[in-house]
Design a protein around this motif. Sequence first.
Motif, PDB file in Angstrom:
ATOM      1  N   LEU A 539       0.869  -1.049   0.140  1.00  0.00           N
ATOM      2  CA  LEU A 539      -0.051   0.210   0.050  1.00  0.00           C
ATOM      3  C   LEU A 539       1.026   1.039  -0.072  1.00  0.00           C
ATOM      4  O   LEU A 539       0.452   2.247  -0.583  1.00  0.00           O
ATOM      5  CB  LEU A 539      -0.995   0.018   1.230  1.00  0.00           C
ATOM      6  N   TYR A 586      -7.811   6.449   1.911  1.00  0.00           N
ATOM      7  CA  TYR A 586      -8.661   5.602   0.997  1.00  0.00           C
ATOM      8  C   TYR A 586      -7.982   3.952   1.224  1.00  0.00           C
ATOM      9  O   TYR A 586      -8.939   3.139   0.922  1.00  0.00           O
ATOM     10  CB  TYR A 586      -8.325   5.884  -0.297  1.00  0.00           C
ATOM     11  N   ASN A 587      -6.825   3.829   1.427  1.00  0.00           N
ATOM     12  CA  ASN A 587      -6.219   2.467   1.709  1.00  0.00           C
ATOM     13  C   ASN A 587      -6.993   1.866   2.906  1.00  0.00           C
ATOM     14  O   ASN A 587      -7.200   0.720   2.844  1.00  0.00           O
ATOM     15  CB  ASN A 587      -4.736   2.487   1.985  1.00  0.00           C
ATOM     16  N   LEU A 590     -10.623   1.082   1.915  1.00  0.00           N
ATOM     17  CA  LEU A 590     -10.891  -0.077   1.176  1.00  0.00           C
ATOM     18  C   LEU A 590     -10.453  -1.407   1.988  1.00  0.00           C
ATOM     19  O   LEU A 590     -11.088  -2.555   1.891  1.00  0.00           O
ATOM     20  CB  LEU A 590      -9.867   0.117  -0.298  1.00  0.00           C
ATOM     21  N   ILE A 618     -15.582   6.069  -1.988  1.00  0.00           N
ATOM     22  CA  ILE A 618     -14.136   6.402  -2.214  1.00  0.00           C
ATOM     23  C   ILE A 618     -13.646   7.311  -3.343  1.00  0.00           C
ATOM     24  O   ILE A 618     -13.236   8.477  -3.195  1.00  0.00           O
ATOM     25  CB  ILE A 618     -13.206   5.280  -2.257  1.00  0.00           C
ATOM     26  N   ASP A 654      -5.343   8.716  -7.347  1.00  0.00           N
ATOM     27  CA  ASP A 654      -5.332   7.632  -6.249  1.00  0.00           C
ATOM     28  C   ASP A 654      -6.809   6.981  -6.410  1.00  0.00           C
ATOM     29  O   ASP A 654      -6.663   5.877  -6.089  1.00  0.00           O
ATOM     30  CB  ASP A 654      -5.099   8.466  -5.042  1.00  0.00           C
ATOM     31  N   THR A 655      -7.868   7.750  -6.344  1.00  0.00           N
ATOM     32  CA  THR A 655      -9.044   7.395  -6.260  1.00  0.00           C
ATOM     33  C   THR A 655      -9.651   6.721  -7.295  1.00  0.00           C
ATOM     34  O   THR A 655     -10.459   5.757  -7.349  1.00  0.00           O
ATOM     35  CB  THR A 655     -10.087   8.308  -5.659  1.00  0.00           C
ATOM     36  N   ARG A 659      -6.485   3.273  -6.167  1.00  0.00           N
ATOM     37  CA  ARG A 659      -7.307   2.422  -5.119  1.00  0.00           C
ATOM     38  C   ARG A 659      -8.443   1.848  -5.785  1.00  0.00           C
ATOM     39  O   ARG A 659      -8.845   0.606  -4.822  1.00  0.00           O
ATOM     40  CB  ARG A 659      -8.162   3.644  -4.235  1.00  0.00           C
ATOM     41  N   THR A 660      -8.851   1.840  -7.080  1.00  0.00           N
ATOM     42  CA  THR A 660      -9.942   0.927  -7.457  1.00  0.00           C
ATOM     43  C   THR A 660      -9.367   0.122  -8.520  1.00  0.00           C
ATOM     44  O   THR A 660     -10.390  -0.910  -9.029  1.00  0.00           O
ATOM     45  CB  THR A 660     -10.916   2.091  -8.326  1.00  0.00           C
ATOM     46  N   VAL A 663      -4.548  -1.536  -6.496  1.00  0.00           N
ATOM     47  CA  VAL A 663      -4.534  -2.104  -5.188  1.00  0.00           C
ATOM     48  C   VAL A 663      -5.403  -3.527  -5.351  1.00  0.00           C
ATOM     49  O   VAL A 663      -4.918  -4.420  -4.760  1.00  0.00           O
ATOM     50  CB  VAL A 663      -5.013  -1.258  -4.141  1.00  0.00           C
TER      51      VAL A 663
END
Length: 685
Positions: A539, A586-587, A590, A618, A654-655, A659-660, A663
């Motif tokens: 992460l 956000y990590n 999620l 998110i 990131d979002t 993150r979507t 990750v």
Amino acid sequence: MLAITRFISGKRTAWAVLLGTIVAVGLLFTLLPANDSTDFPAAGLPESSQAARVTELLTTFPSADQTAAIVVWSRDSASLTAADKTAITAAAAQLGAASIAPRAATPQFSDDGQAALSVVPLEALGATADIEKAATAIRSTASTALPGGLTAYVTGPVGFQADITNAFAGADFRLLLVTVIVVAVLLIVTYRSPVLWIVPLVVVGLADGLAGKVAGALAEPLGFALDASISGILSVLVFGAGTNYALLLVARYREELLHTENRNVAMRTAVTSAGPAIAASGGTVALSLLTLMFAELAGNRALGIACAIGVIIAILFALLVLPAALVVCGRGLFWPFIPRVRAQAAPARTGFWTRLGRGVSKHPVIITVISVLAIGALAFGLNGAAVGLSQADQLLGNPESVVAQRIVDASFSAGLTSQTVVLAPEAASADTVAVALATPGVSAAVAGENAGGLTRIDVTLDSEPGSDATFATIVALRTDVADAPGAVSQSLVGGSDATALDTKTSAERDQRLILPLILGIVFLILALLLRSIVAPVLLIATVLATFFASLGASNLIFQNLLGFAAFDTSVVLFAFLFLVALGVDYNIFLTTRAREEARRYGTREGMVRALSSTGAVITSAGILIAAVFAVLGVLPVVALTQIGVIVCIGVLLDTLVVRTVLVPALVFLVDDRFWWPSNPVATRQ
């Protein structure tokens, strides 16, 4: 924790929480002392720096209470006429009569015949008490009876300080107004309700107001000073983080209302489930901000303490006040899409986020490679990046002091408007002048007044104030002085350019210290929260990739679209702080949900379900906080605009991507090893 959750979500006690909050906030606003903040950001150098020592020693000199305005006359690159020179000489005489050293105001005419310059010494205390008024009075006097087409500009210490002060004038109100509008619009779009958005906005607004009041009251006891830039960033951060937490809580509350008829029980479950993630996310941000307490620059320390206070207050309002407000308002608050208890088991998830999660799970290697290549390509935008803006490049647009500096650069010595001061032992003053004049980049050095066994030597440089060439000259001058024989080596080099150089040096030192501390804190919190070592490493790697990609993309925008020559000295540290802290938010949102789902469905299915549950919130939170940070661009200050752009790009990247997509792909690649050494899958029911 359970008892507190029952209290804030209870049928009657929720009202008590709201009334108690109103009374407490009212009392704090009434009783806490007002903050005497300044509009002009201070350098805040450590006492060990040469520039800070020179500044301190200069307070004992007779001229300690002096400052100066520099007036420049120009006919827009055309040669001055005889009538122009006569009018300039008359105006300079009036300026001299209003200054504390009339003869110093005698005008100097450039060799190219296109400009004239006059130095106007002023009493410092009177000028800085209302710097804008002082600059206006000088401009008015300098413009008296000028021929048509001839313009007077004010620059120098008074001119630049007046423009910076003017840039921050009314900053709090403008930022607050634009931020509230942006948050309100995005909440309405997110919730699709004409009323629901009001409650989170009011709660976060109260948190923001209280944060500013508390930070201001604690400034003096804790030994830091607030200025308009810190207050602006504090407000943006509280609104952004507070609304983020509100979105997560409301989303979980709405989800529970689909399963539970009693809204008090639904809120209790929502706070119990989402509360640890919110607390961990906010705690990460707050602790990361507090690492700035180890910074050398007082401005960095002030920002860290003030913003940490703001984030803590935002967490408390999100976990204590917002749940009570939502419970009191009831289900009707969600109108027209009121959540009702489903009569039968919920159908299988088939929404966009579920389809995305299952799609990623089928091709994790390909998606990981493509994502890494795309992020790496953006990071390559850092090629050719530089750090450090000249004085004239720190404000957006064409403020008067910057226009005047350009005229000076073209027609006079570029360094004429800046100030470099060497303090030398009296007995070695002549030798020190000789050393200074022999230093490349120095055009003049004149010994002046004495105090405390020291002689003040005013040095003029060839290059533009705050430029790399000027910094190189300062370094060379310090080296030459230190290497000189005898008492000359005891001389100190200070002044405005030396202060800018020492500020840049301290900022670089702060980066080397603070960045690893932030990463260490983030690792520990993720490791404790997820009970894993592998997960935090992966992460943090994604967060760092996002940071470098956003810097690269921003550098391309700054250099090719906005015309910024470099990153401001403070921008890299602040951008890292906000992007890493918010990225970890956000990590946490999620992966904590993924761990919860993994206990029932396994790691792969758990991640799909976590993405299905949190993907929308998110994304909404990311878009909202990106827009909120972009609001910093309403101020004509390059540093704040750069922070806003970098954080905006980074949060969206990131979002919407990391993150979507990235990750989840990494989780699908490593599967249960993601949680090593713990194993939540082993507890599956």
